[in-house]
Design a protein around this motif. Structure first.
Motif, PDB file in Angstrom:
ATOM      1  N   THR A  28       0.850  -1.185   0.000  1.00  0.00           N
ATOM      2  CA  THR A  28       0.000   0.000   0.000  1.00  0.00           C
ATOM      3  C   THR A  28       0.889   1.240   0.000  1.00  0.00           C
ATOM      4  O   THR A  28       2.059   1.190   0.388  1.00  0.00           O
ATOM      5  CB  THR A  28      -0.911   0.064   1.244  1.00  0.00           C
ATOM      6  N   TYR A  30       0.112   5.807   0.447  1.00  0.00           N
ATOM      7  CA  TYR A  30      -0.929   6.826   0.609  1.00  0.00           C
ATOM      8  C   TYR A  30      -0.428   8.229   0.280  1.00  0.00           C
ATOM      9  O   TYR A  30      -1.211   9.173   0.271  1.00  0.00           O
ATOM     10  CB  TYR A  30      -1.456   6.812   2.058  1.00  0.00           C
ATOM     11  N   LEU A  46      -1.213  -0.165  -3.913  1.00  0.00           N
ATOM     12  CA  LEU A  46      -2.628  -0.001  -3.566  1.00  0.00           C
ATOM     13  C   LEU A  46      -2.825   1.181  -2.629  1.00  0.00           C
ATOM     14  O   LEU A  46      -2.174   1.260  -1.585  1.00  0.00           O
ATOM     15  CB  LEU A  46      -3.129  -1.280  -2.861  1.00  0.00           C
ATOM     16  N   GLY A  48      -4.949   1.795  -0.218  1.00  0.00           N
ATOM     17  CA  GLY A  48      -5.915   1.015   0.556  1.00  0.00           C
ATOM     18  C   GLY A  48      -6.694   1.898   1.505  1.00  0.00           C
ATOM     19  O   GLY A  48      -6.194   2.932   1.970  1.00  0.00           O
ATOM     20  N   ASP A  49      -7.916   1.456   1.816  1.00  0.00           N
ATOM     21  CA  ASP A  49      -8.684   2.227   2.804  1.00  0.00           C
ATOM     22  C   ASP A  49      -8.133   2.010   4.216  1.00  0.00           C
ATOM     23  O   ASP A  49      -8.581   2.645   5.173  1.00  0.00           O
ATOM     24  CB  ASP A  49     -10.185   1.928   2.722  1.00  0.00           C
ATOM     25  N   SER A  50      -7.100   1.160   4.340  1.00  0.00           N
ATOM     26  CA  SER A  50      -6.354   1.052   5.601  1.00  0.00           C
ATOM     27  C   SER A  50      -5.803   2.425   5.996  1.00  0.00           C
ATOM     28  O   SER A  50      -5.435   2.637   7.151  1.00  0.00           O
ATOM     29  CB  SER A  50      -5.212   0.035   5.458  1.00  0.00           C
ATOM     30  N   ASP A  88      -8.835   1.641  -3.441  1.00  0.00           N
ATOM     31  CA  ASP A  88      -9.958   0.987  -2.754  1.00  0.00           C
ATOM     32  C   ASP A  88     -11.236   1.799  -2.880  1.00  0.00           C
ATOM     33  O   ASP A  88     -11.208   3.030  -2.762  1.00  0.00           O
ATOM     34  CB  ASP A  88      -9.646   0.862  -1.252  1.00  0.00           C
ATOM     35  N   LYS A 118     -10.416  -1.509  -6.227  1.00  0.00           N
ATOM     36  CA  LYS A 118     -10.579  -2.746  -5.454  1.00  0.00           C
ATOM     37  C   LYS A 118     -11.837  -2.615  -4.614  1.00  0.00           C
ATOM     38  O   LYS A 118     -12.113  -1.536  -4.090  1.00  0.00           O
ATOM     39  CB  LYS A 118      -9.367  -3.005  -4.559  1.00  0.00           C
ATOM     40  N   HIS A 142     -11.616  -8.587  -3.324  1.00  0.00           N
ATOM     41  CA  HIS A 142     -11.005  -8.799  -2.000  1.00  0.00           C
ATOM     42  C   HIS A 142     -11.950  -9.701  -1.212  1.00  0.00           C
ATOM     43  O   HIS A 142     -13.074  -9.297  -0.913  1.00  0.00           O
ATOM     44  CB  HIS A 142     -10.821  -7.431  -1.331  1.00  0.00           C
ATOM     45  N   VAL A 184      -7.590 -10.357  -3.927  1.00  0.00           N
ATOM     46  CA  VAL A 184      -6.861 -10.380  -2.655  1.00  0.00           C
ATOM     47  C   VAL A 184      -7.515 -11.425  -1.756  1.00  0.00           C
ATOM     48  O   VAL A 184      -8.741 -11.445  -1.608  1.00  0.00           O
ATOM     49  CB  VAL A 184      -6.902  -8.986  -1.972  1.00  0.00           C
ATOM     50  N   ILE A 207      -2.644 -11.775   1.814  1.00  0.00           N
ATOM     51  CA  ILE A 207      -2.231 -11.017   3.010  1.00  0.00           C
ATOM     52  C   ILE A 207      -2.653 -11.878   4.193  1.00  0.00           C
ATOM     53  O   ILE A 207      -3.847 -12.073   4.441  1.00  0.00           O
ATOM     54  CB  ILE A 207      -2.803  -9.572   3.041  1.00  0.00           C
ATOM     55  N   ILE A 217       0.745  -8.923  -0.444  1.00  0.00           N
ATOM     56  CA  ILE A 217       0.585  -7.498  -0.167  1.00  0.00           C
ATOM     57  C   ILE A 217       0.693  -7.263   1.337  1.00  0.00           C
ATOM     58  O   ILE A 217       0.299  -8.132   2.128  1.00  0.00           O
ATOM     59  CB  ILE A 217      -0.735  -6.925  -0.733  1.00  0.00           C
ATOM     60  N   VAL A 219       0.421  -3.808   4.309  1.00  0.00           N
ATOM     61  CA  VAL A 219       0.219  -2.380   4.572  1.00  0.00           C
ATOM     62  C   VAL A 219       1.601  -1.794   4.882  1.00  0.00           C
ATOM     63  O   VAL A 219       2.308  -2.275   5.777  1.00  0.00           O
ATOM     64  CB  VAL A 219      -0.752  -2.189   5.759  1.00  0.00           C
TER      65      VAL A 219
HETATM   66  O1  KIV Z   1      -6.870  -1.388   2.728  1.00  0.00           O
HETATM   67  C1  KIV Z   1      -5.872  -2.093   2.513  1.00  0.00           C
HETATM   68  O2  KIV Z   1      -4.729  -1.675   2.754  1.00  0.00           O
HETATM   69  C2  KIV Z   1      -6.078  -3.422   1.963  1.00  0.00           C
HETATM   70  C3  KIV Z   1      -4.907  -4.338   1.888  1.00  0.00           C
HETATM   71  C4  KIV Z   1      -4.418  -4.682   3.202  1.00  0.00           C
HETATM   72  C5  KIV Z   1      -5.183  -5.527   1.067  1.00  0.00           C
HETATM   73  O3  KIV Z   1      -7.159  -3.745   1.593  1.00  0.00           O
END
Ligand code: KIV
Length: 271
Positions: A28, A30, A46, A48-50, A88, A118, A142, A184, A207, A217, A219
């Protein structure tokens, strides 16, 4: 490559073509600087929404908005020239139905320049994924542990042990049939992940799903040791940047308090 061959970024078809080949390296990102660091080493980056948890301090990914995803998606795009970026779809932006999903997926793609989205879900997302892919939206699916469903799942548990394995396999087959270009697998048991990988013709990206997937993958804040609120078992720390940053800040604070900063080497003499 000749001087006139244009450099073309990695696309979903390139990721699809990697099925069964060299493992896909995915992380990921950001922000622009982190995207720049990851880009030369990664096949997929990615957004990611993380990011809601590791950057914005939210307790889960539920509070992440389209606006947050777009802001970070644009930043990441400024740092990518090699890897394939994916973004995401946040909770609440696609679950209502295919039309809502298309409206928000196309907005994410148009406003950020991302070539793929995703989304979480298997069998119940089949029609939505099919609707999106038929209209020019490449989808990474996912399945397994889907963090946006934490409140119905009752926690971040392993998904797919014993009888539940058949349901996860059905999810995998459904997203492939709908046209997803990769999937995923999160926190699925090792043997099941391997069977899914052997069954599907699209790449699986694991993951916490064992070594038998087509790619992995993590984070980025987890693997760099920047996010320390909790550490899932599947996270390996490749660096301890959180600790290094904390030490650096403590050193700075001590020097300021002792009037040792700025010393002559960081000050401007009058002449
Ligand atoms: O939001 C995210 O970072 C994810 C990954 C961990 C696959 O979906």
């Amino acid at each position: 490559m000749s001087a006139s061959t244009p450099v073309r970024p990695t696309l979903p078809v390139d990721i699809l073509a990697r099925k069964g080949g060299a493992p896909l390296v995915c992380l990921t990102a950001y922000t622009t600087p982190v995207a720049r660091l990851s880009d030369p080493h990664c096949d997929v980056v990615l957004v990611g929404d993380s990011l809601g948890m590791v950057l914005h301090g939210l307790p889960s990914t539920i509070g992440v908005t389209m606006e947050m995803m777009i802001l970070h998606g644009k930043a990441v795009m400024r740092g990518i020239t090699n890897a394939m970026p994916v973004i995401d779809m946040p909770f609440g932006s696609y679950e209502e139905g295919p039309e809502q999903a298309f409206r928000n997926a196309s907005r994410l793609m148009m406003e950020t320049g991302m070539p793929a989205v995703k989304l979480e879900g298997g069998v119940h997302m089949h029609d939505t994924i099919a609707f999106l892919t038929a209209r020019g939206v490449p989808v990474m699916a996912h399945i397994g542990l889907t963090p946006q469903s934490v409140n119905t799942l009752g926690g971040y548990k392993v998904v797919g042990r014993a009888d539940e394995g058949a349901r996860v396999m059905a999810d995998a087959e459904a997203v492939q049939a709908a046209g997803a270009f990769s999937v995923v697998l999160e926190k699925t048991p090792e043997g099941l992940s391997r069977r899914i990988t052997q069954t599907l013709t699209i790449p699986t990206i694991g993951i916490g799903a064992g070594v038998g997937c087509d790619g992995q993958i993590l984070v980025i804040d987890d693997m760099l040791g920047l996010f320390t609120d909790f550490r899932p078992k599947f996270v390996k720390r490749y660096a301890n940047l959180g600790e290094a940053a904390s030490d650096a800040i403590a050193d700075y604070a001590a020097e300021v308090r002792a009037r040792a900063f700025p010393g002559p080497e960081h000050s401007f003499p009058d002449e």
